[in-house]
Design an enzyme around this catalytic site. Structure first.
Site, PDB file in Angstrom:
ATOM      1  N   CYS A 115       4.799  -5.098   8.150  1.00 29.87           N
ATOM      2  CA  CYS A 115       6.040  -4.753   7.185  1.00 29.87           C
ATOM      3  C   CYS A 115       6.963  -3.999   7.762  1.00 29.87           C
ATOM      4  O   CYS A 115       7.992  -3.566   7.168  1.00 29.87           O
ATOM      5  CB  CYS A 115       5.414  -4.684   5.952  1.00 29.87           C
ATOM      6  SG  CYS A 115       6.630  -3.732   4.389  1.00 29.87           S
ATOM      7  N   CYS A 116       6.339  -2.751   8.776  1.00 28.04           N
ATOM      8  CA  CYS A 116       7.525  -2.173   9.121  1.00 28.04           C
ATOM      9  C   CYS A 116       8.226  -2.442  10.411  1.00 28.04           C
ATOM     10  O   CYS A 116       9.379  -2.168  10.841  1.00 28.04           O
ATOM     11  CB  CYS A 116       6.124  -0.721   9.895  1.00 28.04           C
ATOM     12  SG  CYS A 116       5.905   0.614   8.891  1.00 28.04           S
ATOM     13  N   CYS A 198       9.066   5.389   2.971  1.00 30.32           N
ATOM     14  CA  CYS A 198       9.170   4.102   2.808  1.00 30.32           C
ATOM     15  C   CYS A 198       8.586   4.727   0.881  1.00 30.32           C
ATOM     16  O   CYS A 198       7.272   5.748   1.310  1.00 30.32           O
ATOM     17  CB  CYS A 198       8.490   3.190   2.305  1.00 30.32           C
ATOM     18  SG  CYS A 198       9.964   2.304   3.558  1.00 30.32           S
ATOM     19  N   CYS A 201       5.229   4.042   0.100  1.00 27.71           N
ATOM     20  CA  CYS A 201       3.767   4.298   1.318  1.00 27.71           C
ATOM     21  C   CYS A 201       4.100   6.395   1.627  1.00 27.71           C
ATOM     22  O   CYS A 201       3.472   6.245   2.682  1.00 27.71           O
ATOM     23  CB  CYS A 201       4.416   3.751   3.043  1.00 27.71           C
ATOM     24  SG  CYS A 201       4.640   1.579   2.797  1.00 27.71           S
ATOM     25  N   CYS A 225       5.086   3.772  12.775  1.00 25.17           N
ATOM     26  CA  CYS A 225       5.897   3.116  12.062  1.00 25.17           C
ATOM     27  C   CYS A 225       6.254   1.391  13.090  1.00 25.17           C
ATOM     28  O   CYS A 225       5.917   0.703  12.873  1.00 25.17           O
ATOM     29  CB  CYS A 225       6.799   2.995  10.933  1.00 25.17           C
ATOM     30  SG  CYS A 225       7.593   3.456  11.920  1.00 25.17           S
TER      31      CYS A 225
END
Length: 230
Positions: A115-116, A198, A201, A225
């Site tokens: 996702c990162c 985010c 997170c 990340c």
């Protein structure tokens, strides 16, 4: 380009002097990536108030806090400029969400790193195309991975220099600058969100916790990340 002598000079300059020196030596290709955190607000102020020819950009992952957008708008208004915004590729996000789930990053480190990569690393790589120097707001006391980072280093993977003007600053140095120069920052910081990423997170930290402890708080990792791994 940047010589060994330039590197030695930069090591002895203040953050403001270093930014002026670099942008005077390299008039094109010096870029600064801001996440709108407190360190980055310091550098943003140094760049814009000195009218330095440095491209300032930020990454909109699509999962940021509202406060990020509000601060970005206030920055643009205060400095009468526009920070360039880079977004993730929509097809990448759609594929990830549809195949793994909207919050799949909670289920494994691999999912989180993917996702990162989609939301941060790929847009960053686009933003750094043709860049010669990448300025960051990293500080050595932020995490174990950053303890031994130099002021300036060659990034072999991206084929550019990475300049960390605040690497030896303490958190108190950052706070003192923000107060002295009346630089606005995210209201989240006063609520215990020291390192803000985010929204899903990031959590507030407890007194005495490492500043990065609130990032990806559900997992044991190096709290990176993929943007700053070297």
């Amino acid at each position: 380009m940047i010589s060994k002598e330039d590197v030695d000079v930069l090591k002895g300059l203040s953050a403001e002097e270093g930014l002026q020196y670099l942008s005077g030596k390299i008039t094109e290709g010096v870029v600064f990536s801001t996440s709108l955190g407190q360190e980055d607000q310091v550098i943003t102020d140094l760049i814009f108030k000195n009218k330095l020819p440095i491209k300032v950009f930020t990454l909109d992952t699509g999962r940021l806090f509202y406060e990020h957008y509000d601060l970005l708008s206030k920055n643009n208004s205060r400095y009468k400029t526009k920070t360039e915004v880079y977004f993730p590729d929509a097809s990448d996000v759609e594929k990830y969400v549809n195949e793994k789930g909207i919050n799949a990053f909670y289920y494994s480190v691999e999912n989180r790193k993917e996702c990162c990569f989609i939301r941060k690393v790929k847009p960053l790589n686009r933003a750094l195309e043709n860049a010669k120097v990448w300025i960051t707001g990293l500080r050595s006391e932020q995490s174990e991975n950053r303890e031994n980072m130099p002021v300036i280093e060659w990034d072999e993977e991206r084929q550019l220099y990475k300049y960390n003007p605040l690497i030896h600053w303490t958190y108190q140095d950052v706070l003192d600058y923000l107060e002295e120069h009346k630089v606005q920052d995210l209201p989240l910081h006063k609520k215990g969100y020291i390192s803000v990423g985010c929204a899903p997170c990031t959590r507030a930290i407890e007194p005495g916790e490492n500043p990065r402890a609130g990032r990806w708080w559900w997992e044991e990792s190096h709290k990176e990340c993929g943007l700053h791994t070297h």
